[in-house]
Design a protein around this motif. Structure first.
Motif, PDB file in Angstrom:
ATOM      1  N   THR A 271       0.847  -1.184   0.000  1.00 37.24           N
ATOM      2  CA  THR A 271       0.000   0.000   0.000  1.00 37.24           C
ATOM      3  C   THR A 271       0.888   1.242   0.000  1.00 37.24           C
ATOM      4  O   THR A 271       2.020   1.215   0.484  1.00 37.24           O
ATOM      5  CB  THR A 271      -0.908   0.031   1.239  1.00 37.24           C
ATOM      6  OG1 THR A 271      -0.083  -0.015   2.419  1.00 37.24           O
ATOM      7  CG2 THR A 271      -1.879  -1.141   1.243  1.00 37.24           C
ATOM      8  N   SER A 272       0.367   2.326  -0.541  1.00 36.61           N
ATOM      9  CA  SER A 272       1.054   3.612  -0.499  1.00 36.61           C
ATOM     10  C   SER A 272       0.223   4.554   0.356  1.00 36.61           C
ATOM     11  O   SER A 272      -1.012   4.541   0.277  1.00 36.61           O
ATOM     12  CB  SER A 272       1.223   4.178  -1.913  1.00 36.61           C
ATOM     13  OG  SER A 272       1.859   5.438  -1.889  1.00 36.61           O
ATOM     14  N   GLU A 273       0.885   5.335   1.199  1.00 35.02           N
ATOM     15  CA  GLU A 273       0.176   6.267   2.069  1.00 35.02           C
ATOM     16  C   GLU A 273      -0.737   7.168   1.225  1.00 35.02           C
ATOM     17  O   GLU A 273      -0.293   7.844   0.298  1.00 35.02           O
ATOM     18  CB  GLU A 273       1.176   7.121   2.851  1.00 35.02           C
ATOM     19  CG  GLU A 273       0.560   8.233   3.650  1.00 35.02           C
ATOM     20  CD  GLU A 273      -0.366   7.727   4.749  1.00 35.02           C
ATOM     21  OE1 GLU A 273      -1.367   8.414   5.033  1.00 35.02           O
ATOM     22  OE2 GLU A 273      -0.097   6.636   5.310  1.00 35.02           O
ATOM     23  N   THR A 274      -2.026   7.165   1.552  1.00 35.09           N
ATOM     24  CA  THR A 274      -3.024   7.841   0.719  1.00 35.09           C
ATOM     25  C   THR A 274      -2.745   9.323   0.547  1.00 35.09           C
ATOM     26  O   THR A 274      -2.921   9.884  -0.542  1.00 35.09           O
ATOM     27  CB  THR A 274      -4.432   7.643   1.316  1.00 35.09           C
ATOM     28  OG1 THR A 274      -4.681   6.240   1.453  1.00 35.09           O
ATOM     29  CG2 THR A 274      -5.493   8.244   0.416  1.00 35.09           C
ATOM     30  N   THR A 275      -2.290   9.982   1.606  1.00 34.46           N
ATOM     31  CA  THR A 275      -2.108  11.431   1.564  1.00 34.46           C
ATOM     32  C   THR A 275      -0.735  11.854   1.047  1.00 34.46           C
ATOM     33  O   THR A 275      -0.463  13.049   0.944  1.00 34.46           O
ATOM     34  CB  THR A 275      -2.317  12.036   2.959  1.00 34.46           C
ATOM     35  OG1 THR A 275      -1.371  11.457   3.878  1.00 34.46           O
ATOM     36  CG2 THR A 275      -3.727  11.752   3.462  1.00 34.46           C
ATOM     37  N   SER A 276       0.149  10.894   0.729  1.00 36.70           N
ATOM     38  CA  SER A 276       1.476  11.238   0.236  1.00 36.70           C
ATOM     39  C   SER A 276       1.411  11.521  -1.263  1.00 36.70           C
ATOM     40  O   SER A 276       0.367  11.352  -1.907  1.00 36.70           O
ATOM     41  CB  SER A 276       2.470  10.112   0.509  1.00 36.70           C
ATOM     42  OG  SER A 276       2.289   9.049  -0.415  1.00 36.70           O
ATOM     43  N   GLU A 277       2.551  11.918  -1.837  1.00 34.51           N
ATOM     44  CA  GLU A 277       2.624  12.161  -3.276  1.00 34.51           C
ATOM     45  C   GLU A 277       3.117  10.932  -4.036  1.00 34.51           C
ATOM     46  O   GLU A 277       3.332  10.994  -5.233  1.00 34.51           O
ATOM     47  CB  GLU A 277       3.521  13.368  -3.562  1.00 34.51           C
ATOM     48  CG  GLU A 277       2.929  14.672  -3.029  1.00 34.51           C
ATOM     49  CD  GLU A 277       3.785  15.877  -3.386  1.00 34.51           C
ATOM     50  OE1 GLU A 277       4.967  15.713  -3.744  1.00 34.51           O
ATOM     51  OE2 GLU A 277       3.243  16.999  -3.304  1.00 34.51           O
ATOM     52  N   HIS A 278       3.320   9.825  -3.308  1.00 34.00           N
ATOM     53  CA  HIS A 278       3.597   8.517  -3.908  1.00 34.00           C
ATOM     54  C   HIS A 278       4.910   8.483  -4.687  1.00 34.00           C
ATOM     55  O   HIS A 278       4.982   8.017  -5.817  1.00 34.00           O
ATOM     56  CB  HIS A 278       2.439   8.087  -4.810  1.00 34.00           C
ATOM     57  CG  HIS A 278       1.090   8.325  -4.209  1.00 34.00           C
ATOM     58  ND1 HIS A 278       0.644   7.672  -3.082  1.00 34.00           N
ATOM     59  CD2 HIS A 278       0.099   9.192  -4.540  1.00 34.00           C
ATOM     60  CE1 HIS A 278      -0.572   8.109  -2.765  1.00 34.00           C
ATOM     61  NE2 HIS A 278      -0.908   9.035  -3.627  1.00 34.00           N
ATOM     62  N   TYR A 279       5.987   8.973  -4.035  1.00 31.67           N
ATOM     63  CA  TYR A 279       7.327   8.864  -4.604  1.00 31.67           C
ATOM     64  C   TYR A 279       8.057   7.722  -3.928  1.00 31.67           C
ATOM     65  O   TYR A 279       8.122   7.646  -2.702  1.00 31.67           O
ATOM     66  CB  TYR A 279       8.103  10.160  -4.415  1.00 31.67           C
ATOM     67  CG  TYR A 279       7.608  11.295  -5.287  1.00 31.67           C
ATOM     68  CD1 TYR A 279       7.649  11.204  -6.676  1.00 31.67           C
ATOM     69  CD2 TYR A 279       7.096  12.458  -4.715  1.00 31.67           C
ATOM     70  CE1 TYR A 279       7.191  12.233  -7.473  1.00 31.67           C
ATOM     71  CE2 TYR A 279       6.638  13.500  -5.518  1.00 31.67           C
ATOM     72  CZ  TYR A 279       6.694  13.377  -6.886  1.00 31.67           C
ATOM     73  OH  TYR A 279       6.245  14.399  -7.683  1.00 31.67           O
TER      74      TYR A 279
END
Length: 290
Positions: free
Chosen positions: A225-233
């Motif tokens: 999973t990727s943190e929902t509120t991050s910019e996904h880098y």
């Protein structure tokens, strides 16, 4: 209405580097032991006001490439010598170059060229021994405006194509294949260490997932999973540990435990927002807001 929305999206993308806050590229020493990542000795290697971003390490030379905004407003590719601590321009053109990526032959650098004349965003290769020698790899008029890229070998790549939604294309230059693999994707595309696969981030429902694409099997699989509120880098360590920036924090995902863990950052690294990450050997580059 759709045309109007797309035009607005395109304009926002083209002007993003001008509109956003200034950023710096920091270089840190990295070590990993028993799954624990340690970072130390941060130093500002871009060290100028304005937009400095998109770091990428040369795989065999002590060079870090990055995008730098120039006083005229366009961006060029620069390199930082890790041994000499010196900065050198790689491209100096009226157009804007973004997303430097060393090609698998290690003698060429590909990047996105944003044309000053019409705003097209093409994928272009530069000969690192003579940057006057260029080759057009992919024209945006054929595929759509290109934002980012990752290479598997000399022929296979995935690219981020702007649109509504943004999509990831798999390209095979040998066969001519251009296939849309996923939509609603993030801006972080990478080759997965030790695998013949790419990683990308995709929104699925309300969640964001780090996923892999295997072009041989034409198969997409979930990684984390990727943190929902991050910019996904993201960035990969050779061990298979996955890193992600989340606000002013860095997190690491262990392939063994399948869990995310916060990384303790050096006290002398500015407590600002972190975004793009690049890793090579015992070095990590991270983009930090000014």
């Amino acid at each position: 209405m759709k045309t109007t929305c797309f035009t607005l999206l395109l304009w926002l993308t083209i002007t993003a580097a001008h509109a956003q806050n200034g950023t710096e590229v920091y270089l840190l020493d990295l070590s990993e032991k028993a799954g624990n990542v340690t970072l130390s000795n941060p130093r500002n290697v871009s060290n100028k006001p304005g937009y400095d971003n998109q770091p990428f390490f040369h795989p065999t030379k002590p060079l870090l490439y990055y995008t730098a905004m120039m006083p005229e407003g366009q961006t060029d590719i620069w390199s930082y010598d890790l041994r000499k601590a010196t900065r050198t321009p790689v491209t100096l053109t009226p157009d804007s170059e973004f997303s430097p990526t060393v090609l698998p032959d290690q003698t060429h650098l590909s990047c996105i060229v944003q044309r000053k004349a019409n705003g097209d965003q093409d994928l272009v290769s530069y000969d690192l021994t003579d940057t006057e020698k260029t080759e057009s790899l992919l024209e945006s008029k054929k595929t759509g405006k290109i934002g980012y890229q990752a290479w598997l070998n000399a022929d296979e790549a995935v690219v981020f194509v702007l649109g509504t939604p943004n999509t990831m294309h798999y390209l095979n230059r040998k066969t001519g294949r251009d296939t849309v693999i996923a939509g609603q994707i993030g801006r972080s595309l990478h080759r997965v260490p030790g695998q013949r696969a790419f990683s990308f981030v995709q929104q699925v429902g309300d969640a964001w997932l780090v996923r892999s694409y295997d072009p041989v099997r034409n198969q997409v699989s979930d990684i984390a999973t990727s943190e929902t509120t991050s910019e996904h880098y993201n960035a990969w360590l050779a061990s298979g540990t996955l890193l992600e920036s989340r606000g002013s924090e860095l997190w690491a995902f262990s392939p063994k435990t399948k869990q995310w863990k916060a990384i303790t950052l050096p006290a002398d690294l500015p407590r600002k927002k972190l975004s793009r990450i690049a890793v090579h050997g015992n070095h990590l580059a991270v983009v930090v807001d000014e």
